[in-house]
Design a protein around this motif. Structure first.
Motif, PDB file in Angstrom:
ATOM      1  N   PRO A 104      42.980  59.015  30.005  1.00 37.07           N
ATOM      2  CA  PRO A 104      42.798  59.633  31.324  1.00 37.07           C
ATOM      3  C   PRO A 104      40.944  59.471  31.976  1.00 37.07           C
ATOM      4  O   PRO A 104      40.844  58.773  33.868  1.00 37.07           O
ATOM      5  CB  PRO A 104      42.564  60.871  31.339  1.00 37.07           C
ATOM      6  CG  PRO A 104      42.421  61.107  29.785  1.00 37.07           C
ATOM      7  CD  PRO A 104      42.146  60.266  29.276  1.00 37.07           C
ATOM      8  N   THR A 105      40.102  58.949  31.272  1.00 38.92           N
ATOM      9  CA  THR A 105      38.667  59.339  32.295  1.00 38.92           C
ATOM     10  C   THR A 105      37.906  58.153  31.239  1.00 38.92           C
ATOM     11  O   THR A 105      38.328  57.475  29.871  1.00 38.92           O
ATOM     12  CB  THR A 105      38.088  60.444  31.620  1.00 38.92           C
ATOM     13  OG1 THR A 105      37.932  60.273  30.188  1.00 38.92           O
ATOM     14  CG2 THR A 105      38.803  61.828  32.024  1.00 38.92           C
ATOM     15  N   PRO A 106      36.776  57.374  31.856  1.00 39.56           N
ATOM     16  CA  PRO A 106      36.056  56.457  31.406  1.00 39.56           C
ATOM     17  C   PRO A 106      35.664  56.736  29.897  1.00 39.56           C
ATOM     18  O   PRO A 106      35.514  56.290  28.872  1.00 39.56           O
ATOM     19  CB  PRO A 106      34.791  56.472  32.547  1.00 39.56           C
ATOM     20  CG  PRO A 106      35.275  56.470  33.598  1.00 39.56           C
ATOM     21  CD  PRO A 106      36.839  58.164  33.515  1.00 39.56           C
ATOM     22  N   ALA A 107      35.357  58.582  29.393  1.00 43.91           N
ATOM     23  CA  ALA A 107      34.883  58.695  28.694  1.00 43.91           C
ATOM     24  C   ALA A 107      35.389  59.082  27.825  1.00 43.91           C
ATOM     25  O   ALA A 107      35.552  59.483  26.246  1.00 43.91           O
ATOM     26  CB  ALA A 107      34.072  60.554  28.878  1.00 43.91           C
ATOM     27  N   SER A 108      36.926  58.581  28.041  1.00 43.35           N
ATOM     28  CA  SER A 108      37.938  58.803  26.800  1.00 43.35           C
ATOM     29  C   SER A 108      38.225  57.588  25.922  1.00 43.35           C
ATOM     30  O   SER A 108      38.772  57.726  24.866  1.00 43.35           O
ATOM     31  CB  SER A 108      39.279  59.144  27.071  1.00 43.35           C
ATOM     32  OG  SER A 108      40.157  58.997  28.133  1.00 43.35           O
TER      33      SER A 108
END
Lengths: 694, 694
Positions: A199-203
């Protein structure tokens, strides 16, 4: 460098005068070893180090005694990556991977043998070890451990290198904190598929081995959701593992998958690490590794383990082998490096001592200190490593025999499992931190020659470097070890909630702690033989164990005292209190690690025959490890009024005496590591004329 | 890792209760800094760090703020080597090299500015720094310093990169022990040539930069012989330097020259190191660098310096700049690395503290300890580095002005030169050992991201690694520092032979030592203001200096006592005595280094305006450096009865308080390093979401 905090004046033991005033410190002092070492001692030492799987070690030694496995630094990235494949094939042909897999999935289930074999790979080439660890240990291991019969075909292909894959746990934003990964796997009742999404770049899954080039399928750790009747995905059932094909047969990313390449790293450049992101990628329901949790066709979630927290740790617990093998391989690489550096120091001459006789490096005191102190610790580590492997082996046997149900362990088994995990974390931290420090020391001790890649020290340094932060960051693991000490103590105070029970007082923590942990009877007998401390010899094994325990217990007691109020505080204050004690918690963990190391040595020594030619040498190694550790913590021992200043000075002086005694034996000490010759036969050893001119 | 010996319980200063019992320890305790840092402090701190050549730093910052200089790991070896040449050309166009050369040879002779510029190169790329250091510092430097008018044309070509060359000092068999190199240069009267020869395999010139690819000519350090009437080469006149063309314009070895390539190294792979061997290679008489020794056409040897020993050290002494610039560049690379690791720690979040709020890494105590303690030492090192550069600059000005004759210095000048060399060695050791430890810590503190080469930490680590063993092995240099302490003491005991005078007693060593060394008046005033020690605050700058001096003096006193008998012994016993004290000598040297570092900080602090917004921050950095060093040596301080156990505990607790206070300011502390943005703008900083979500 010899640590500025370590080498210090004065060295009274050299004259023996001051030392005599420091109590009965000299009693039991081992006599200086003969100047000419006894090669028979090397055999005895090797027997101790080889331990229970000595036969596996010998087989793997034969297998590895081949320049085929030697690192070849400087290859272009693509070639370097491909270079690993034939090495893995040869390992597979030799059957080295089979012990890692359960009999149910076509392996041999020989946990001890296979971990020992993986350890031995660390002597040769950590990139080969890591590549095989990614393929068979992590990727294969998770399918084997968390999968069921419906995944057996995968396991066979993994063993045979027909299906290379990845272990998708770490995310860019969450490394050691796996419980909070953000990737989701949401079940879609309509299509009977999981939708895997980042869901996010950090994921993005990050630093994933086999991702950038060779992997075809990845075991993705994701928050599992099963929508309710209205289709709302609801709360996560926690982190679960789903198999996702991420690259097709031509090597292109599958639809919805984005792969990046981490490219060059500080070492292990041959490993094709990369990131993987998923944009609503769909996989069949059967791709859930369903040993501990299942989602039915209509989306009903079930698990044999009720508590989500325990379910999570049960899944992670099956992966303990990775952590153990990382520590083991780091230890082996350290022993290879010490072998190289010590042999160089026995040959290389520099600066005149007696005119016309340039001394070898090993004849210099500072050189002995910088190599032999870590060498003694390497012995302790090897013995402790053997113990943790043996312990896991026995536990896995019970599980295979049906006497230990992983999904529903008895309370005692849960505690044993926790202790095992804490122990594995302790050994991993100890071995990898030691590797980083010691291989660096070896490289510096060989001067300019040590910097040449062909002499392998910089290769081992660079490759082992990441071991301190992968498979659990050491700082995080140390806190785990420290917390387990508190929890175990709490348990023995009759199973109360740890923080609640802290109020009951902590004065008996030591006794409780030692009743609980499995101390060898021989060690305990030695401890019990300690007389009035002020009279006791610093060389008394039981006294040394007691001093190490004092450090562990006192640190634990004062830590528990500091945290006692936290339970009653506002959350923000409690967090501040725990954070304020973080360095204290870590100091506890180190004290625990040092205790484990010393006890492994003392136990081994107590079991040696009185006429074993290895005994006098091993005795000095144990003393060197014990007294150098005490000297490192001399400030603390004095602050706590446990040792007076004359005794800490005497400990430091004894370290100097011991390295002088062991100096001529250094060659024997590394011969006992029995590293296959092809792996340590570096150019600088043949370029440097030997003592006899050869 | 936070050193196991450092982090320890308890932390009484957090509650302030126990600490109060430890004397007036709390007086003068600095108040905790505000949670919101003041950016104005960064300017003030930068002014201090930039020092006298701030304008040079600013110019070089502009020059370096360009990805052009960023390391590009992973290039094939040949490309990596060629990649350096345009970087050197750009430096030459910018004129960065000119300050290294004397006006007589066409340079500007701006020692301070050129050393500062070389230091700044260390922020960017140590391979560029080393390549330029090989070309202009070592190769160019030796021709400039030891050559005369007849070598001026070479110098011009060296500056303009028309003549790339090598510095042929180190041999395979003799690294740091230059006085015993085996290469010979024997004068042949018949042909008026020197015959340069490598008599043994161990005499090959080794690890020589510019040897494997780019160099055309090498300055060979060789034993110089001038045959007597009968043609017998006779005794060596000692080590001299002769220019030998070793590769032709097509890049092939000259006749009689054998070149090998060291290939891949543990870092600095772009530098083309190799070995060079000579088989009776002939060069014209004029190729002797003849500033300090000449051989006439008929073979008569002459030198303005009578003593062969002093001649040797005079020649070597002119090369001090290389040693200084190595330390300086290591310091700059460390500051780049700290900038990266601190900025990452201010952004990166991991593990929940207060629910819903994951803490940044910098909010964790262990993380503050592991980064801020070395950061404080980096400040001290930068200041000390500025002082040694300034001192050399002033000395060179005297030499250029004819007020200091290098060939015939006054006795006072000889002592100053010795002290300068010892000081340069001390700073080199301090800076390079600190770089190795700190850059490693930075890499580990950034976890997996820290292992990716694109984030530069592993590159700086690998490239700086050899700095501890080249330009003088640190272990050897530490002994030089220690011996100089003894010798300087001996000198003040009226110039007697050092060992002879040891018999005179050593009780006044401290007073003598401090009269001699140039301690700033402000520092001495602070020291003189120290009251009864048991009452003194641990935060009192003068008291801290006194405690550091105590360590240095007591170690020196006891060392001198141990060596006192050596003069009267048989040579073998004397050698054993000195060897037995080697670790003691090194401990002395470290104590000396720590004193120099602290005094640099205290002197700087004393000069700050009371309303300087940087003052409260700098004050805490000084306290952090002083008290963390004392805590590291807490065992020794207690053994010597200098500090009681409550005070060493208080020192450790103060370290915890100081890193907690400085934590929110960490960004400001690295901003003050003012590393050009392009050099620290690594991917992990933009990939990690910031505190404010950016």
């Amino acid at each position: 460098m010899v640590s500025p905090g370590f080498a210090c004046d004065p060295s009274p033991m050299s004259t023996n005068d001051d030392a005599k005033t420091a109590g009965g410190v000299d009693a039991g002092r081992p006599p200086r070893l003969p100047l000419t070492p006894d090669p028979a001692a090397a055999e005895g030492l090797q027997r101790i180090l080889d331990g229970r799987w000595a036969d596996v070690r010998e087989r793997v030694r034969g297998f590895l005694d081949d320049p085929f496995f030697l690192p070849e630094p400087g290859l272009p990235l693509d070639e370097a990556r491909e270079w690993l494949i034939p090495r893995l094939r040869r390992m597979a042909e030799f059957g080295l991977q089979r012990g890692s897999f359960s009999v149910a999935h076509g392996g041999t289930g020989d946990t001890g043998g296979s971990l020992t074999a993986m350890e031995m790979m660390g002597h040769a080439n950590l990139a080969v070890m890591v590549k095989s660890g990614v393929q068979w240990g992590l990727w294969g291991g998770v399918v084997d451990a968390l999968g069921t019969g419906r995944h057996s075909a995968y396991v066979r292909d993994i063993m045979d290198l027909k299906l290379l894959g990845s272990f998708g746990m770490t995310e860019l934003g969450h490394g050691s904190d796996v419980q909070n990964v953000e990737t989701t796997a949401i079940y879609d009742r309509e299509t009977k598929e999981f939708v895997v999404n980042s869901p996010t770049p950090a994921s993005a899954k990050a630093y994933i081995g086999n991702a950038a080039a060779h992997g075809r399928m990845v075991a993705v750790f994701a928050q599992l959701h099963t929508p309710d009747a209205s289709g709302d995905p609801g709360e996560s059932h926690g982190v679960h593992c789903v198999l996702v094909p991420f690259r097709d047969d031509e090597g292109n990313p599958m639809p919805g998958v984005t792969i990046t390449d981490h490219g060059i790293k500080g070492g292990l450049v041959q490993i094709d690490n990369g990131t993987i992101r998923f944009d609503h990628v769909r996989v069949p329901r059967e791709n859930l590794l369903n040993r501990f949790a299942e989602v039915s066709e209509d989306g009903a979630y079930s698990s044999p383990i009720d508590s989500p927290n325990r379910r999570f740790f049960t899944m992670l617990g099956t992966l303990i082998r990775g952590r153990i093998s990382v520590g083991a391989a780091a230890g082996a690489a350290t022993r290879s490096s010490l072998t190289i550096a010590v042999r160089y120091a026995m040959r290389r001459r520099q600066f005149e001592g007696v005119p016309g006789h340039e001394k070898t490096l090993m004849e210099h005191r500072t050189h002995r200190l910088r190599l032999l102190v870590p060498l003694a610790r390497s012995y302790a580590l090897a013995l402790l490593q053997n113990r943790i492997i043996e312990r896991l082996h026995e536990q896995e046997k019970l599980i295979a025999a049906g006497e230990w149900d992983v999904a529903n362990p008895t309370e005692e088994q849960q505690w044993k499992q926790r202790e095992m995990e804490s122990r594995a974390a302790a050994v991993k931290v100890a071995a990898t931190a030691h590797a980083t420090a010691t291989i660096q020391e070896c490289r510096e001790a060989c001067g300019g020659a040590g910097y040449m890649a062909e002499n392998l020290l910089t290769v081992h340094k660079a490759d082992s470097d990441v071991f301190t932060t992968f498979e659990g960051d050491n700082t995080v693991l140390l806190q785990l070890v420290g917390k387990e000490l508190i929890t175990a103590y709490a348990r023995d105070m009759s199973g109360l909630d740890p923080l609640a029970m802290l109020r009951y007082g902590v004065d008996n923590v030591g006794d409780v702690l030692w009743r609980r942990t499995s101390v060898a009877a021989t060690v305990q007998t030695l401890v019990d033989s300690v007389t009035d401390r002020d009279e006791e010899s610093l060389f008394h094994a039981g006294y040394q164990v007691k001093l190490f325990r004092d450090r562990e217990q006192n640190l634990l007691k004062s830590l528990v005292r500091r945290l006692r109020g936290a339970k009653k505080m506002e959350i923000a204050d409690a967090v501040a209190a725990v954070d304020g004690a973080q360095d204290h918690l870590i100091a506890c963990a180190w004290a625990r690690i040092d205790s484990l190391l010393l006890e492994a040595m003392v136990e081994e020594e107590a079991a040696m025959a009185a006429d074993d030619p290895a005994l006098p040498v091993f005795n000095q190694l144990r003393n060197l490890f014990a007294l150098s550790t005490i000297a490192t913590h001399s400030g603390w021992y004095q602050e706590q009024n446990i040792l007076g200043r004359l005794r800490t000075k005497a400990a430091r002086a004894a370290v100097n005496d011991l390295v002088d005694s062991l100096g001529p034996w250094a060659g024997v000490l590394v011969d006992a590591f029995a590293v296959p010759r092809a792996l340590v036969d570096v150019p600088m050893l043949s370029e440097t004329p030997g003592v006899d001119g050869n």
